[in-house]
Enzyme design. Structure first.
Site, PDB file in Angstrom:
ATOM      1  N   HIS A  23       0.779  -1.234   0.200  1.00  0.00           N
ATOM      2  CA  HIS A  23      -0.032   0.026  -0.070  1.00  0.00           C
ATOM      3  C   HIS A  23       0.896   1.112   0.017  1.00  0.00           C
ATOM      4  CE1 HIS A  23      -0.086   1.326   4.461  1.00  0.00           C
ATOM      5  NE2 HIS A  23       0.535   0.174   4.385  1.00  0.00           N
TER       6      HIS A  23
ATOM      7  N   CYS B 295       1.395   5.853  10.926  1.00  0.00           N
ATOM      8  CA  CYS B 295       0.533   5.035  11.319  1.00  0.00           C
ATOM      9  C   CYS B 295      -0.769   5.927  12.370  1.00  0.00           C
ATOM     10  CB  CYS B 295       0.736   3.843  12.359  1.00  0.00           C
ATOM     11  SG  CYS B 295       1.931   2.754  11.509  1.00  0.00           S
TER      12      CYS B 295
HETATM   13  N1  PLP Z   1       7.801   0.472   8.305  1.00  0.00           N
HETATM   14  C1  PLP Z   1       7.647   1.945   7.749  1.00  0.00           C
HETATM   15  C2  PLP Z   1       8.788   2.464   7.709  1.00  0.00           C
HETATM   16  C3  PLP Z   1       6.255   2.318   7.434  1.00  0.00           C
HETATM   17  O1  PLP Z   1       6.203   3.481   7.154  1.00  0.00           O
HETATM   18  C4  PLP Z   1       5.047   1.568   7.782  1.00  0.00           C
HETATM   19  C5  PLP Z   1       3.899   2.016   7.444  1.00  0.00           C
HETATM   20  O2  PLP Z   1       3.449   3.140   8.173  1.00  0.00           O
HETATM   21  C6  PLP Z   1       5.642   0.063   8.143  1.00  0.00           C
HETATM   22  C7  PLP Z   1       6.778  -0.361   8.686  1.00  0.00           C
HETATM   23  C8  PLP Z   1       4.312  -0.673   8.582  1.00  0.00           C
HETATM   24  O3  PLP Z   1       3.769  -1.301   7.133  1.00  0.00           O
HETATM   25  P1  PLP Z   1       2.146  -1.725   7.080  1.00  0.00           P
HETATM   26  O4  PLP Z   1       1.271  -0.580   7.274  1.00  0.00           O
HETATM   27  O5  PLP Z   1       2.329  -2.495   5.864  1.00  0.00           O
HETATM   28  O6  PLP Z   1       2.207  -2.875   8.392  1.00  0.00           O
END
Ligand code: PLP
Length: 376
Positions: A200, A327
């Protein structure tokens, strides 16, 4: 006008990707583990997707495992290193994504490993001299350092870190979730143990990602169940997601240079216009510099009176951007990244993150709204 400048949180899905996925949904319902033709057919879609991803990263298909996304992949790299590869010490940084930081807390609190955090300078760069020194003190170490920071865009020199790790016989994991699709990887040249990706973030579907595991590392199943993903991750595969991920990565790789150029133009235009129109504005870390991830710009605004309402006011004008980490878009919780780099901590900060779909007109609109808000 509606403007979406939160592409580090997530991106819109490409229509070609939707088509790839819906075609499979409509026509192929077999279980990839079944040995009959329905099963074999859908299994071939997964294996073709694996070959596509491997080819783009110049890895072997046997080194690519599909997962539910970046978080699971990061968990897998860290937890499996401790459980299966004898890792007792992990070196990381305080500005990693929560997918890494919280997994490290879990490993440390359960007494399974000791975690050492590198110092970060005011620009947001990790101290690699300290990394070298620490590695000579700790045997059986895993180094976990992200490639491109999701909040301030700092980029780690993966080649340099890989050389330091190999000198000390350490394992190297990098969370590459923000750079997959934007950066060219050559995993036959780059000596690294684990990298992680999430569809995504590059115009693919949510809830699907991958982990690259260098074939030197033999690890046990992360999710127990059927023998899917060559016994590494039990559970019937997210076939539509996997096909969508591969398609999205293919489109990103084919258009990388064009998109890179376009997004860089947007970012530099935004920097120039913000500086011209808003007095006393500051960029956090070095996100305004050429050497950072071209999709991210982190800015602190002089309107102290607005504090957490800045994002809300922007939202009311149709602008989506982010405050805290990827997030927690819109979150008012202070950023753990900005707290350790040079940033105007008393002032409201906004992370703008761009995609190939954004335009110069959108940048002008956002700057005009911010100018108006800051002069209230
Ligand atoms: N690592 C980083 C640097 C991210 O920006 C994100 C998402 O925000 C993630 C890990 C987590 O990914 P996912 O949303 O696919 O769990």
């Amino acid at each position: 006008m509606k403007v979406y400048f939160d592409n580090a949180a997530t991106t819109s899905i490409d229509q070609e990707v939707v088509k790839t996925m819906t075609d499979i949904m409509q026509k192929d319902f077999g279980n990839p583990s079944s040995v009959h033709s329905h099963g074999r057919h859908i299994k071939s879609v997964i294996e073709q997707s694996r070959r596509t991803v491997a080819k783009i990263l110049n890895a072997s298909p046997t080194e690519i495992f599909f997962t539910s996304g970046g978080t699971e992949s990061d968990n897998m790299a860290l937890i499996c290193s401790v459980e299966d590869l004898g890792i007792r010490n992990i070196i990381s940084s305080p500005i990693e994504h929560p997918a890494v930081l919280h997994t490290l807390d879990y490993l440390e609190n359960s007494g399974r490993s000791e975690v050492h955090y590198l110092n970060i300078d005011k620009d947001g760069n990790v101290n690699l001299t300290q990394l070298d020194e620490l590695l000579s003190q700790f045997p059986k170490t895993l180094v976990s350092l992200m490639h491109a920071n999701n909040e301030i865009g700092n980029i780690l020199d993966l080649q340099k870190v890989s050389e330091i790790c190999r000198k000390h016989d350490a394992l190297f994991h990098s969370d590459t979730v923000q750079s997959i699709g934007h950066h060219e990887f050559n995993l036959k040249e780059l000596d690294i143990d684990f990298i992680t990706g999430s569809a995504h973030k590059f115009h693919g579907p949510k809830g699907v990602g991958f982990i690259y595991i260098n074939k030197k590392n033999k690890i046990n199943p992360f999710i127990h169940g059927g023998g899917q993903e060559r016994n590494m991750r039990g559970g019937t595969e997210n076939v539509y997601g996997i096909a969508g991920l591969a398609k999205a990565l293919e489109i990103s790789a084919e258009n990388r240079e064009k998109n890179n150029k376009h997004i860089r133009t947007l970012k530099s235009h935004m920097i120039k216009e913000l500086q011209k129109n808003i007095k006393d504005l500051k960029f956090n870390g070095i996100s305004h510099k050429e050497e950072t991830l071209y999709t991210v710009l982190n800015v602190s605004f002089p309107c102290i009176n607005l504090a957490d309402f800045l994002l809300l006011k922007m939202d009311m004008k149709g602008i989506s951007a982010s405050g805290g980490s990827a997030c927690s878009s819109g979150s008012i919780v202070g950023s753990h990244v900005l707290s350790v780099v040079s940033a105007e901590k008393e002032r409201p900060s906004v992370r703008f993150s761009f995609s190939k779909h954004n335009t110069l007109e959108e940048v002008d609109y956002v700057v005009s709204v911010l100018k108006e808000i800051c002069s209230e």
